[in-house]
Design a protein around this motif. Structure first.
Motif, PDB file in Angstrom:
ATOM      1  N   GLY A  94       5.638  73.859  53.271  1.00  0.00           N
ATOM      2  CA  GLY A  94       5.572  75.117  52.546  1.00  0.00           C
ATOM      3  C   GLY A  94       6.568  75.216  51.406  1.00  0.00           C
ATOM      4  O   GLY A  94       7.579  74.509  51.367  1.00  0.00           O
ATOM      5  N   ASP A  95       6.284  76.137  50.492  1.00  0.00           N
ATOM      6  CA  ASP A  95       7.085  76.274  49.280  1.00  0.00           C
ATOM      7  C   ASP A  95       8.494  76.782  49.576  1.00  0.00           C
ATOM      8  O   ASP A  95       9.457  76.346  48.958  1.00  0.00           O
ATOM      9  N   PHE A  96       8.633  77.704  50.533  1.00  0.00           N
ATOM     10  CA  PHE A  96       9.933  78.291  50.831  1.00  0.00           C
ATOM     11  C   PHE A  96      10.928  77.234  51.313  1.00  0.00           C
ATOM     12  O   PHE A  96      12.064  77.163  50.817  1.00  0.00           O
ATOM     13  N   LEU A  97      10.514  76.390  52.275  1.00  0.00           N
ATOM     14  CA  LEU A  97      11.411  75.362  52.783  1.00  0.00           C
ATOM     15  C   LEU A  97      11.719  74.301  51.731  1.00  0.00           C
ATOM     16  O   LEU A  97      12.802  73.716  51.739  1.00  0.00           O
ATOM     17  N   CYS A  98      10.778  74.072  50.820  1.00  0.00           N
ATOM     18  CA  CYS A  98      11.035  73.137  49.723  1.00  0.00           C
ATOM     19  C   CYS A  98      12.184  73.640  48.851  1.00  0.00           C
ATOM     20  O   CYS A  98      13.093  72.891  48.507  1.00  0.00           O
ATOM     21  N   ARG A  99      12.128  74.921  48.504  1.00  0.00           N
ATOM     22  CA  ARG A  99      13.178  75.503  47.662  1.00  0.00           C
ATOM     23  C   ARG A  99      14.520  75.543  48.394  1.00  0.00           C
ATOM     24  O   ARG A  99      15.558  75.203  47.831  1.00  0.00           O
ATOM     25  N   ILE A 100      14.496  75.963  49.659  1.00  0.00           N
ATOM     26  CA  ILE A 100      15.728  76.107  50.430  1.00  0.00           C
ATOM     27  C   ILE A 100      16.400  74.754  50.655  1.00  0.00           C
ATOM     28  O   ILE A 100      17.631  74.632  50.588  1.00  0.00           O
ATOM     29  N   SER A 101      15.600  73.712  50.912  1.00  0.00           N
ATOM     30  CA  SER A 101      16.170  72.387  51.159  1.00  0.00           C
ATOM     31  C   SER A 101      16.897  71.857  49.926  1.00  0.00           C
ATOM     32  O   SER A 101      17.994  71.294  50.037  1.00  0.00           O
ATOM     33  N   SER A 102      16.291  72.024  48.757  1.00  0.00           N
ATOM     34  CA  SER A 102      16.955  71.597  47.521  1.00  0.00           C
ATOM     35  C   SER A 102      18.207  72.427  47.270  1.00  0.00           C
ATOM     36  O   SER A 102      19.255  71.900  46.896  1.00  0.00           O
ATOM     37  N   TYR A 103      18.095  73.717  47.494  1.00  0.00           N
ATOM     38  CA  TYR A 103      19.195  74.651  47.219  1.00  0.00           C
ATOM     39  C   TYR A 103      20.423  74.335  48.068  1.00  0.00           C
ATOM     40  O   TYR A 103      21.549  74.233  47.553  1.00  0.00           O
ATOM     41  N   PHE A 104      20.229  74.151  49.383  1.00  0.00           N
ATOM     42  CA  PHE A 104      21.360  73.941  50.286  1.00  0.00           C
ATOM     43  C   PHE A 104      22.076  72.628  50.009  1.00  0.00           C
ATOM     44  O   PHE A 104      23.281  72.516  50.234  1.00  0.00           O
ATOM     45  N   LEU A 105      21.343  71.618  49.538  1.00  0.00           N
ATOM     46  CA  LEU A 105      21.993  70.346  49.216  1.00  0.00           C
ATOM     47  C   LEU A 105      23.023  70.539  48.115  1.00  0.00           C
ATOM     48  O   LEU A 105      24.145  70.013  48.194  1.00  0.00           O
ATOM     49  N   TYR A 106      22.679  71.323  47.085  1.00  0.00           N
ATOM     50  CA  TYR A 106      23.601  71.526  45.966  1.00  0.00           C
ATOM     51  C   TYR A 106      24.687  72.543  46.301  1.00  0.00           C
ATOM     52  O   TYR A 106      25.812  72.426  45.796  1.00  0.00           O
ATOM     53  N   VAL A 107      24.367  73.528  47.136  1.00  0.00           N
ATOM     54  CA  VAL A 107      25.414  74.446  47.596  1.00  0.00           C
ATOM     55  C   VAL A 107      26.481  73.670  48.352  1.00  0.00           C
ATOM     56  O   VAL A 107      27.681  73.849  48.137  1.00  0.00           O
ATOM     57  N   ASN A 108      26.049  72.779  49.258  1.00  0.00           N
ATOM     58  CA  ASN A 108      26.998  71.961  50.007  1.00  0.00           C
ATOM     59  C   ASN A 108      27.812  71.055  49.093  1.00  0.00           C
ATOM     60  O   ASN A 108      29.028  70.894  49.271  1.00  0.00           O
ATOM     61  N   LEU A 109      27.145  70.461  48.111  1.00  0.00           N
ATOM     62  CA  LEU A 109      27.825  69.530  47.206  1.00  0.00           C
ATOM     63  C   LEU A 109      29.011  70.200  46.527  1.00  0.00           C
ATOM     64  O   LEU A 109      30.137  69.669  46.535  1.00  0.00           O
ATOM     65  N   TYR A 110      28.786  71.384  45.969  1.00  0.00           N
ATOM     66  CA  TYR A 110      29.857  72.041  45.211  1.00  0.00           C
ATOM     67  C   TYR A 110      30.812  72.816  46.113  1.00  0.00           C
ATOM     68  O   TYR A 110      31.989  72.949  45.775  1.00  0.00           O
ATOM     69  N   CYS A 111      30.338  73.296  47.250  1.00  0.00           N
ATOM     70  CA  CYS A 111      31.280  73.871  48.214  1.00  0.00           C
ATOM     71  C   CYS A 111      32.262  72.807  48.686  1.00  0.00           C
ATOM     72  O   CYS A 111      33.464  73.062  48.800  1.00  0.00           O
ATOM     73  N   SER A 112      31.759  71.600  48.968  1.00  0.00           N
ATOM     74  CA  SER A 112      32.639  70.509  49.407  1.00  0.00           C
ATOM     75  C   SER A 112      33.688  70.192  48.351  1.00  0.00           C
ATOM     76  O   SER A 112      34.868  70.012  48.665  1.00  0.00           O
ATOM     77  N   ILE A 113      33.259  70.122  47.098  1.00  0.00           N
ATOM     78  CA  ILE A 113      34.196  69.823  46.015  1.00  0.00           C
ATOM     79  C   ILE A 113      35.279  70.897  45.926  1.00  0.00           C
ATOM     80  O   ILE A 113      36.475  70.592  45.825  1.00  0.00           O
ATOM     81  N   TYR A 114      34.878  72.166  45.994  1.00  0.00           N
ATOM     82  CA  TYR A 114      35.851  73.256  45.841  1.00  0.00           C
ATOM     83  C   TYR A 114      36.743  73.398  47.075  1.00  0.00           C
ATOM     84  O   TYR A 114      37.936  73.708  46.951  1.00  0.00           O
ATOM     85  N   PHE A 115      36.193  73.179  48.269  1.00  0.00           N
ATOM     86  CA  PHE A 115      37.038  73.245  49.462  1.00  0.00           C
ATOM     87  C   PHE A 115      38.073  72.123  49.462  1.00  0.00           C
ATOM     88  O   PHE A 115      39.226  72.331  49.843  1.00  0.00           O
ATOM     89  N   MET A 116      37.671  70.929  49.034  1.00  0.00           N
ATOM     90  CA  MET A 116      38.635  69.824  48.923  1.00  0.00           C
ATOM     91  C   MET A 116      39.699  70.132  47.879  1.00  0.00           C
ATOM     92  O   MET A 116      40.875  69.788  48.058  1.00  0.00           O
ATOM     93  N   THR A 117      39.288  70.773  46.796  1.00  0.00           N
ATOM     94  CA  THR A 117      40.254  71.164  45.769  1.00  0.00           C
ATOM     95  C   THR A 117      41.243  72.180  46.327  1.00  0.00           C
ATOM     96  O   THR A 117      42.462  72.072  46.104  1.00  0.00           O
TER      97      THR A 117
END
Length: 344
Positions: A94-117
């Motif tokens: 479904g379209d909703f899970l497609c959007r959410i899966s892409s979204y969470f990957l990038y949220v995690n990517l930049y949250c990880s960078i900022y938390f490490m900072t």
């Protein structure tokens, strides 16, 4: 990817370039499966220890908890990607899970960078300004910083919610997680978004971390040999420097460099060999970016503030509670045996 009718060095059209779908499906499905298992076990265990010992909360503890939650949020969406690539690039969720899966990957990517900072800045203040550290760095302020990081990363990654699944007219398959084509009207927007996230989400945090680590190393080297040997914080700081820099150099830097090159590559003509090389580099660097969830448990265990002592205290708590339960059962068993003896 590139669809222009341009002849390559062998005289072929890029329209007829060999597909890397088999390479992509195999690498993504294998890598994401490993990252899911390692990331879920490592971060799940770390989060359990951190929650159980939450009363010992420190600023570093707060950042570690949020980093572990961010990683778990990411790895929980990876099985959907594994399923997609195991099915040879056909999306059925479904379209909703497609959007959410892409979204969470990038949220995690930049949250990880900022938390490490934030963790690096916290360690920098603790070592370089130990007196001011007691007043400036508190657990409540760390929670506010984490809240700001979550809000900013979630808002900055929101454009990835705008694009979901699509239908491929050539294969009649439903697609998700696909890169833009060269003629896509989304390409200029993605290029602008990339430069924004490159500067704000990678270059500035990385420079901040390098400045903090330079200050930490300078302070540690200026101490007397006896002070260096007796300071446990020094070894923690060195271990954190090594792990964070390795994470940036292996996971974050290749991905951001390649993504910038790839988006610029799509706006120009190219040969088949260039196209194939660029497509394969997309696959490899995205897997490396997702693998940051596997590096973070090393950060908790080797440089986390008291993480191993928290683990030891958790073991003692579990052992003592087991002993109390056993001691409660003994009188019952003894009384029952006494009754049996009377009846005999």
């Amino acid at each position: 990817m590139e669809q222009a009718n341009v002849s390559d060095s062998m005289g072929n059209n890029t329209d007829n370039c060999p597909s890397i779908d088999d390479f992509r499906n195999q690498v993504y499905s294998t890598s994401y499966s490993l990252i899911t298992v390692l990331g879920f076990v490592g971060n799940g265990f770390a989060l359990m220890v951190l929650i159980k010992t939450y009363r010992q909360s420190t600023p570093f503890h707060v950042y570690m908890m949020n980093l572990a939650m961010s990683d778990l949020l990411c790895v929980m969406t990876l099985p959907l990607r594994v399923l997609y690539y195991v099915r040879k690039g056909h999306w059925e969720q479904g379209d909703f899970l497609c959007r959410i899966s892409s979204y969470f990957l990038y949220v995690n990517l930049y949250c990880s960078i900022y938390f490490m900072t934030a963790m690096s800045v916290t360690r920098f203040v603790a070592i370089v300004f130990p007196v001011q550290n007691l007043r400036l760095v508190t657990a409540n302020r760390a929670r506010l910083v984490c809240l700001g990081i979550w809000i900013f990363s979630s808002a900055a990654s929101s454009p990835f919610l705008m694009s979901g699944q699509s239908k491929d007219p050539m294969t009649n398959k439903t697609k998700c997680f696909e890169p833009p084509k060269s003629e896509s009207d989304r390409l200029p927007k993605l290029q602008g978004l990339n430069y924004f996230s490159l500067v704000i989400g990678f270059i500035m945090p990385f420079l901040t971390i390098l400045i903090c680590y330079a200050g930490i190393v300078r302070t540690l080297l200026s101490r007397t040999p006896a002070a260096r040997r007796n300071q446990d914080s020094a070894s923690k700081a060195i271990r954190m420097i090594v792990i964070v820099l390795l994470t940036f150099l292996i996971s974050f830097m290749p991905y951001h460099i390649q993504r910038t090159m790839h988006l610029n590559f799509l706006s120009r003509k190219s040969t088949c060999s260039e196209q194939t090389l660029m497509q394969k580099s997309v696959v490899v660097t995205l897997c490396l970016a997702a693998s940051n969830s596997c590096f973070d448990p090393m950060l908790y265990f080797f440089s986390g503030e008291g993480f191993r002592s928290r683990l030891s205290s958790l073991r003692q708590t579990v052992r003592s509670s087991a002993m109390r339960r056993a001691s409660k059962l003994k009188p019952i068993s003894n009384s029952e045996s006494g009754k049996e003896a009377d009846t005999i």
